[in-house]
Design a protein around this motif. Structure first.
Motif, PDB file in Angstrom:
ATOM      1  N   LEU A 177      39.105  46.017  40.814  1.00  0.00           N
ATOM      2  CA  LEU A 177      38.107  46.152  41.879  1.00  0.00           C
ATOM      3  C   LEU A 177      38.459  45.294  43.094  1.00  0.00           C
ATOM      4  N   LEU A 178      38.911  44.070  42.841  1.00  0.00           N
ATOM      5  CA  LEU A 178      39.242  43.165  43.957  1.00  0.00           C
ATOM      6  C   LEU A 178      40.492  43.623  44.705  1.00  0.00           C
ATOM      7  N   LEU A 179      41.345  44.397  44.045  1.00  0.00           N
ATOM      8  CA  LEU A 179      42.542  44.950  44.704  1.00  0.00           C
ATOM      9  C   LEU A 179      42.265  46.330  45.283  1.00  0.00           C
ATOM     10  N   ASP A 180      40.974  46.725  45.306  1.00  0.00           N
ATOM     11  CA  ASP A 180      40.550  48.009  45.893  1.00  0.00           C
ATOM     12  C   ASP A 180      41.240  49.208  45.248  1.00  0.00           C
ATOM     13  N   ASN A 181      41.560  49.067  43.954  1.00  0.00           N
ATOM     14  CA  ASN A 181      42.208  50.157  43.210  1.00  0.00           C
ATOM     15  C   ASN A 181      43.397  50.728  43.979  1.00  0.00           C
ATOM     16  N   VAL A 182      44.228  49.843  44.505  1.00  0.00           N
ATOM     17  CA  VAL A 182      45.392  50.226  45.301  1.00  0.00           C
ATOM     18  C   VAL A 182      46.392  51.007  44.451  1.00  0.00           C
ATOM     19  N   TYR A 183      47.238  51.823  45.114  1.00  0.00           N
ATOM     20  CA  TYR A 183      48.344  52.434  44.378  1.00  0.00           C
ATOM     21  C   TYR A 183      49.246  51.306  43.901  1.00  0.00           C
ATOM     22  N   ILE A 184      49.622  51.355  42.628  1.00  0.00           N
ATOM     23  CA  ILE A 184      50.295  50.204  42.031  1.00  0.00           C
ATOM     24  C   ILE A 184      51.627  49.897  42.698  1.00  0.00           C
ATOM     25  N   ASP A 185      52.320  50.917  43.201  1.00  0.00           N
ATOM     26  CA  ASP A 185      53.602  50.646  43.849  1.00  0.00           C
ATOM     27  C   ASP A 185      53.433  50.048  45.240  1.00  0.00           C
ATOM     28  N   GLU A 186      52.178  49.979  45.721  1.00  0.00           N
ATOM     29  CA  GLU A 186      51.891  49.362  47.017  1.00  0.00           C
ATOM     30  C   GLU A 186      51.309  47.955  46.856  1.00  0.00           C
ATOM     31  N   LEU A 187      51.252  47.475  45.606  1.00  0.00           N
ATOM     32  CA  LEU A 187      50.732  46.128  45.356  1.00  0.00           C
ATOM     33  C   LEU A 187      51.766  45.099  45.824  1.00  0.00           C
ATOM     34  N   SER A 188      51.413  44.349  46.839  1.00  0.00           N
ATOM     35  CA  SER A 188      52.314  43.348  47.413  1.00  0.00           C
ATOM     36  C   SER A 188      51.809  41.947  47.111  1.00  0.00           C
ATOM     37  N   GLU A 189      52.647  40.958  47.401  1.00  0.00           N
ATOM     38  CA  GLU A 189      52.234  39.564  47.198  1.00  0.00           C
ATOM     39  C   GLU A 189      51.067  39.215  48.107  1.00  0.00           C
ATOM     40  N   GLU A 190      51.050  39.788  49.308  1.00  0.00           N
ATOM     41  CA  GLU A 190      49.956  39.523  50.249  1.00  0.00           C
ATOM     42  C   GLU A 190      48.628  40.029  49.676  1.00  0.00           C
ATOM     43  N   ARG A 191      48.641  41.229  49.096  1.00  0.00           N
ATOM     44  CA  ARG A 191      47.420  41.782  48.504  1.00  0.00           C
ATOM     45  C   ARG A 191      46.971  40.923  47.315  1.00  0.00           C
ATOM     46  N   PHE A 192      47.929  40.475  46.513  1.00  0.00           N
ATOM     47  CA  PHE A 192      47.590  39.633  45.368  1.00  0.00           C
ATOM     48  C   PHE A 192      46.961  38.321  45.824  1.00  0.00           C
ATOM     49  N   VAL A 193      47.554  37.678  46.815  1.00  0.00           N
ATOM     50  CA  VAL A 193      47.027  36.402  47.312  1.00  0.00           C
ATOM     51  C   VAL A 193      45.615  36.585  47.851  1.00  0.00           C
ATOM     52  N   GLU A 194      45.383  37.680  48.581  1.00  0.00           N
ATOM     53  CA  GLU A 194      44.061  37.940  49.144  1.00  0.00           C
ATOM     54  C   GLU A 194      43.031  38.135  48.030  1.00  0.00           C
ATOM     55  N   ALA A 195      43.415  38.884  47.000  1.00  0.00           N
ATOM     56  CA  ALA A 195      42.494  39.114  45.884  1.00  0.00           C
ATOM     57  C   ALA A 195      42.281  37.843  45.063  1.00  0.00           C
ATOM     58  N   SER A 196      43.337  37.037  44.901  1.00  0.00           N
ATOM     59  CA  SER A 196      43.224  35.816  44.090  1.00  0.00           C
ATOM     60  C   SER A 196      42.266  34.809  44.728  1.00  0.00           C
ATOM     61  N   LYS A 197      42.178  34.814  46.063  1.00  0.00           N
ATOM     62  CA  LYS A 197      41.226  33.928  46.738  1.00  0.00           C
ATOM     63  C   LYS A 197      39.797  34.305  46.371  1.00  0.00           C
ATOM     64  N   LYS A 198      39.545  35.599  46.205  1.00  0.00           N
ATOM     65  CA  LYS A 198      38.211  36.062  45.807  1.00  0.00           C
ATOM     66  C   LYS A 198      37.937  35.734  44.344  1.00  0.00           C
ATOM     67  N   VAL A 199      38.973  35.843  43.505  1.00  0.00           N
ATOM     68  CA  VAL A 199      38.815  35.523  42.082  1.00  0.00           C
ATOM     69  C   VAL A 199      38.333  34.090  41.904  1.00  0.00           C
ATOM     70  N   ALA A 200      38.864  33.178  42.735  1.00  0.00           N
ATOM     71  CA  ALA A 200      38.497  31.762  42.637  1.00  0.00           C
ATOM     72  C   ALA A 200      37.012  31.541  42.905  1.00  0.00           C
TER      73      ALA A 200
END
Length: 524
Positions: A177-200
């Motif tokens: 949900l926090l990664l907006d159900n992105v296409y998995i091959d479009e998952l970048s480090e930038e998207r992960f970092v942005e989502a991880s800030k919300k996880v915290a």
């Protein structure tokens, strides 16, 4: 506990998931008006987590169905454009004929008819055309679809405990949900970092009424807004350890996705946070005085409890150092004798819904004399004769969470302002394990024939002193383990658990009143 609109409870107590099917899809395929799935649980927390998973899957199913509805339309000329390999011949009189080389068996007549209909649209001077077949594009996968594939093919096929499977489901759902159900091959480090800030910013108590029917992203947003207003939320969001557990789940999933060709890189592999606090300082042990205060509480002296696990589970922890989940998950068959000594068997068996943290945790733990005098064997006999599978619970559930909710959030909170519990924020059920280890280590020098390896085997730790112990030492006798736990003495007598038990008719009346109250609240 507030539940979302996708959940309803049947008269038998089982929760169900219900989701309306969009009218566009219902009209097209003549489906039922909704999807209904039994969640096979009476636990509202488990039901809420499962409903969120199914809600995401429904959203994806409806989206894919609407996107691909054209696939189910009646074939037309438009459907053939770019899909057929054919040539067009024009005779001197202007008559056109078609030759096909890529038609599925059985579709020849339909294809000829459609192309004849198209002939009126083709100019008279038509050159010979050869259209190459289209290059097939690689199929793109939403991360939610791949996560579901992982949970089905990997997690469900392993011998993980139900708790581990539950945590993987809920945590991966949060990431999806926090990664907006992105296409998995479009998952970048930038998207992960942005989502991880919300996880915290995910709150510790996600089942609080203010978070009812909220997604993890909405929960994180609420906490961020509270922080922006000046509120100190440092102890209300998940800890660094819990955050790292979320990241570990994602790392495990992406490792699997990489092995199966969904991604070329694990963008979360270095995403864990470092804790600046030593493991031994993250929690405090209960001091000798604090344990005495707890044992003098009416819970253990009258005893004043609603359910027997509230009395026995903490008591066993105080006098054995066993983990919360190890005690709570016990089956009636786990209370056994070894060499004539009564104790509990900590084991790992998925069929019985019991698990051990690791191989060293599988062990026999003898019962302290205080536990036996408190009537555990009498209680066990009653459960056994009534054909209960579990020792403390009547159905399979998240046993550890039930104990945690009672002891950490209810029982210990009565000592929040107590003068002897100034370190209350660092105390929890697991502090008993710290207490037992500390007490036994300090008394070890006073006891003859007891050393650290005896303590480690009793508490379920791996022996680290020597290769001989790690490799060749197989077992510590029940008698020696009993010597270890017998060193624990907090100087407070605990009466038999039935000493002040209410008459059966009064207890039944209390249970009836609670059921009526709960039913009235559900109607509201």
């Amino acid at each position: 506990m507030a539940l979302n609109s996708y959940i309803y409870q049947h008269g038998n107590g089982i929760y169900y998931f219900r989701r309306a099917i969009p009218r566009k899809i219902r009209d097209k395929f003549s489906t039922k008006p909704d999807i209904r799935i039994s969640l096979q649980t009476r636990d509202p927390k488990m039901a809420l987590a499962l409903s969120r998973k199914y809600a995401v899957q429904c959203d994806e199913l409806f989206s894919l169905t609407e996107e691909e509805m054209d696939f189910f339309k009646k074939p037309s000329v438009k459907d053939l454009v770019g899909k057929l390999d054919f040539t067009v011949d024009v005779s001197p009189t202007g008559t056109m004929s078609f030759k096909f080389s890529d038609v599925k068996p059985g579709d020849e007549q339909l294809t000829q008819s459609l192309m004849e209909q198209a002939a009126v649209l083709v100019p008279k001077a038509v050159p010979v055309v050869v259209q190459a077949p289209p290059v097939e594009q690689p199929k793109k996968h939403k991360i939610g679809t791949v996560m579901n594939d992982f949970l089905t093919k990997s997690v469900e096929s392993t011998k993980w405990s139900s708790n581990n499977k539950f945590y993987y489901q809920t945590r991966l759902l949060a990431w999806g949900l926090l990664l907006d159900n992105v296409y998995i091959d479009e998952l970048s480090e930038e998207r992960f970092v942005e989502a991880s800030k919300k996880v915290a910013y995910i709150p510790q108590r996600q089942n609080h009424k203010m978070f009812a029917d909220k997604s993890p992203a909405d929960m994180a947003k609420i906490m961020q807004e509270r922080e922006a207003e000046g509120e100190d939320i440092s102890d209300k969001c998940i800890s660094v350890e819990t955050y790292n557990k979320y990241v570990t789940c994602l790392i495990t999933f992406l490792d699997w996705a990489q092995r199966n060709g969904y991604v070329t890189k694990n963008v979360a592999e270095s995403g864990k946070k470092k804790s600046n606090e030593l493991a031994r300082n993250k929690r405090d042990n209960f001091t000798h005085e604090q344990v005495q205060i707890i044992l003098k509480n009416p819970l253990f002296q009258r005893p004043d409890y609603r359910k027997e696990f509230e009395f026995f589970v903490p008591l066993i922890a105080m006098y054995s150092g066993a983990r919360q989940s190890e005690i709570a998950q016990l089956c009636t068959d786990d209370i056994v004798q070894e060499d004539g000594i009564w104790g509990m068997q900590i084991r790992d068996d998925e069929d019985d819904d019991v698990s051990a943290k690791n191989l060293h945790s599988i062990r026999f733990v003898p019962f302290h004399d205080v536990i036996l005098k408190a009537g555990l064997l009498d209680y066990h006999k009653g459960r056994k004769e009534a054909n209960f599978k579990k020792l403390f619970f009547d159905e399979e559930r998240d046993y550890g969470d039930a104990v945690n909710k009672f002891f950490n959030r209810t029982f210990l909170n009565q000592y929040n302002d107590h003068a002897s519990f100034k370190n209350r924020k660092k105390l929890c059920f697991h502090s008993f394990r710290h207490t037992v280890m500390t007490e036994l280590t300090n008394k070890m020098t006073e006891a003859q024939g007891i050393d650290m390896v005896h303590i480690e085997f009793t508490l379920g730790y791996s022996a680290k002193n020597s290769t001989a112990q790690r490799t060749y030492l197989k077992k510590i006798s029940a008698a020696n383990k009993l010597k270890v736990v017998s060193l624990l003495d907090f100087g407070v007598d605990v009466p038999h658990y039935k000493t002040s038990e209410k008459p059966l008719e009064n207890r039944l009346e209390t249970i009836k009143q609670r059921a009526l109250t709960k039913k009235a609240k559900n109607k509201e």
